[in-house]
Design a protein around this motif. Structure first.
Motif, PDB file in Angstrom:
ATOM      1  N   ALA A   1       7.748   3.029 -18.356  1.00  0.00           N
ATOM      2  CA  ALA A   1       6.612   2.369 -17.696  1.00  0.00           C
ATOM      3  C   ALA A   1       7.086   1.338 -16.677  1.00  0.00           C
ATOM      4  CB  ALA A   1       5.711   1.711 -18.738  1.00  0.00           C
ATOM      5  N   ALA A   2       8.099   0.548 -17.048  1.00  0.00           N
ATOM      6  CA  ALA A   2       8.595  -0.485 -16.134  1.00  0.00           C
ATOM      7  C   ALA A   2       9.268   0.132 -14.915  1.00  0.00           C
ATOM      8  CB  ALA A   2       9.567  -1.404 -16.866  1.00  0.00           C
ATOM      9  N   THR A   3      10.034   1.176 -15.123  1.00  0.00           N
ATOM     10  CA  THR A   3      10.700   1.834 -13.996  1.00  0.00           C
ATOM     11  C   THR A   3       9.677   2.460 -13.055  1.00  0.00           C
ATOM     12  OG1 THR A   3      12.598   2.284 -15.410  1.00  0.00           O
ATOM     13  CG2 THR A   3      12.455   3.528 -13.369  1.00  0.00           C
ATOM     14  N   GLY A   4       8.668   3.119 -13.601  1.00  0.00           N
ATOM     15  CA  GLY A   4       7.619   3.712 -12.773  1.00  0.00           C
ATOM     16  C   GLY A   4       6.825   2.665 -12.013  1.00  0.00           C
ATOM     17  N   ALA A   5       6.502   1.573 -12.687  1.00  0.00           N
ATOM     18  CA  ALA A   5       5.753   0.496 -12.016  1.00  0.00           C
ATOM     19  C   ALA A   5       6.590  -0.144 -10.918  1.00  0.00           C
ATOM     20  CB  ALA A   5       5.317  -0.550 -13.027  1.00  0.00           C
ATOM     21  N   GLY A   6       7.873  -0.327 -11.178  1.00  0.00           N
ATOM     22  CA  GLY A   6       8.750  -0.907 -10.160  1.00  0.00           C
ATOM     23  C   GLY A   6       8.899  -0.012  -8.947  1.00  0.00           C
ATOM     24  N   ALA A   7       9.052   1.283  -9.193  1.00  0.00           N
ATOM     25  CA  ALA A   7       9.184   2.217  -8.073  1.00  0.00           C
ATOM     26  C   ALA A   7       7.895   2.285  -7.257  1.00  0.00           C
ATOM     27  CB  ALA A   7       9.559   3.601  -8.595  1.00  0.00           C
ATOM     28  N   SER A   8       6.749   2.313  -7.925  1.00  0.00           N
ATOM     29  CA  SER A   8       5.486   2.357  -7.179  1.00  0.00           C
ATOM     30  C   SER A   8       5.242   1.040  -6.444  1.00  0.00           C
ATOM     31  CB  SER A   8       4.324   2.684  -8.106  1.00  0.00           C
ATOM     32  OG  SER A   8       4.154   1.669  -9.065  1.00  0.00           O
ATOM     33  N   GLY A   9       5.664  -0.069  -7.037  1.00  0.00           N
ATOM     34  CA  GLY A   9       5.528  -1.357  -6.363  1.00  0.00           C
ATOM     35  C   GLY A   9       6.372  -1.426  -5.102  1.00  0.00           C
ATOM     36  N   LEU A  10       7.556  -0.853  -5.154  1.00  0.00           N
ATOM     37  CA  LEU A  10       8.395  -0.807  -3.948  1.00  0.00           C
ATOM     38  C   LEU A  10       7.745   0.051  -2.863  1.00  0.00           C
ATOM     39  CD1 LEU A  10      11.971  -0.564  -5.468  1.00  0.00           C
ATOM     40  CD2 LEU A  10      11.000  -2.476  -4.211  1.00  0.00           C
ATOM     41  N   GLY A  11       7.110   1.139  -3.273  1.00  0.00           N
ATOM     42  CA  GLY A  11       6.396   1.969  -2.305  1.00  0.00           C
ATOM     43  C   GLY A  11       5.225   1.237  -1.678  1.00  0.00           C
ATOM     44  N   ILE A  12       4.495   0.500  -2.492  1.00  0.00           N
ATOM     45  CA  ILE A  12       3.357  -0.269  -1.977  1.00  0.00           C
ATOM     46  C   ILE A  12       3.829  -1.363  -1.032  1.00  0.00           C
ATOM     47  CG2 ILE A  12       1.532  -1.885  -2.658  1.00  0.00           C
ATOM     48  CD1 ILE A  12       1.134  -0.161  -5.152  1.00  0.00           C
ATOM     49  N   SER A  13       4.942  -2.021  -1.373  1.00  0.00           N
ATOM     50  CA  SER A  13       5.436  -3.080  -0.485  1.00  0.00           C
ATOM     51  C   SER A  13       5.878  -2.505   0.859  1.00  0.00           C
ATOM     52  CB  SER A  13       6.574  -3.850  -1.145  1.00  0.00           C
ATOM     53  OG  SER A  13       7.703  -3.026  -1.329  1.00  0.00           O
ATOM     54  N   GLY A  14       6.445  -1.314   0.863  1.00  0.00           N
ATOM     55  CA  GLY A  14       6.781  -0.666   2.129  1.00  0.00           C
ATOM     56  C   GLY A  14       5.546  -0.345   2.945  1.00  0.00           C
ATOM     57  N   TYR A  15       4.499   0.123   2.255  1.00  0.00           N
ATOM     58  CA  TYR A  15       3.241   0.423   2.933  1.00  0.00           C
ATOM     59  C   TYR A  15       2.623  -0.848   3.520  1.00  0.00           C
ATOM     60  CZ  TYR A  15      -1.593   1.858   3.616  1.00  0.00           C
ATOM     61  OH  TYR A  15      -2.828   2.084   4.146  1.00  0.00           O
ATOM     62  N   LEU A  16       2.648  -1.941   2.766  1.00  0.00           N
ATOM     63  CA  LEU A  16       2.099  -3.204   3.264  1.00  0.00           C
ATOM     64  C   LEU A  16       2.902  -3.739   4.450  1.00  0.00           C
ATOM     65  CD1 LEU A  16       1.176  -5.111  -0.022  1.00  0.00           C
ATOM     66  CD2 LEU A  16      -0.383  -4.083   1.644  1.00  0.00           C
ATOM     67  N   TYR A  17       4.198  -3.536   4.431  1.00  0.00           N
ATOM     68  CA  TYR A  17       5.028  -3.978   5.551  1.00  0.00           C
ATOM     69  C   TYR A  17       4.664  -3.208   6.823  1.00  0.00           C
ATOM     70  CZ  TYR A  17       9.106  -5.018   8.393  1.00  0.00           C
ATOM     71  OH  TYR A  17       9.923  -5.401   9.414  1.00  0.00           O
ATOM     72  N   ASP A  18       4.484  -1.891   6.681  1.00  0.00           N
ATOM     73  CA  ASP A  18       4.058  -1.088   7.837  1.00  0.00           C
ATOM     74  C   ASP A  18       2.669  -1.519   8.319  1.00  0.00           C
ATOM     75  OD1 ASP A  18       6.394   0.336   7.801  1.00  0.00           O
ATOM     76  OD2 ASP A  18       5.553   2.036   6.681  1.00  0.00           O
ATOM     77  N   LEU A  19       1.789  -1.788   7.387  1.00  0.00           N
ATOM     78  CA  LEU A  19       0.445  -2.239   7.740  1.00  0.00           C
ATOM     79  C   LEU A  19       0.494  -3.584   8.454  1.00  0.00           C
ATOM     80  CD1 LEU A  19      -2.564  -1.530   7.466  1.00  0.00           C
ATOM     81  CD2 LEU A  19      -2.565  -2.827   5.340  1.00  0.00           C
TER      82      LEU A  19
END
Length: 104
Positions: free
Chosen positions: A31-49
């Protein structure tokens, strides 16, 4: 006349197999690894935004701060999940070796 010693399989054991503790679960690590990986994806999306919206707003510093905090928290969460998984697997192998059983 001297007697011959007789041995019983498992007679040298210090405890019963049924009394052994269970190995730690790897579910929190997954669960922690999945949440961390998805959080990194979201942070990349927010940076592009943020880069897309920066011409329309004069101050987008708070978005940058949110992205940095999210990226750091996600990385720590993912690293912690991977570390817990490694710990749980090592503990399960040691327990299986001590009990003379196969790890699950």
């Amino acid at each position: 006349m001297p007697q011959i010693a007789s041995f019983v399989d498992g007679g040298q054991a210090k405890a019963f197999v049924e009394d052994a503790r269970a190995a730690p679960s790897t579910a929190p690590a997954d669960a922690a690894t999945g949440a961390g990986a998805s959080g990194l994806g979201i942070s990349g999306y927010l940076y592009d935004l943020q880069n897309q919206l920066s011409p329309f707003s004069y101050t987008s510093e708070w978005i940058g701060r949110v992205v940095v905090v999210l990226a750091i928290a996600s990385a720590l969460l993912a690293i912690g999940g991977l570390a817990w998984r490694r710990y749980a697997n090592r503990k399960a192998k040691r327990l299986a070796a001590a009990l003379g059983a196969e790890p699950t």
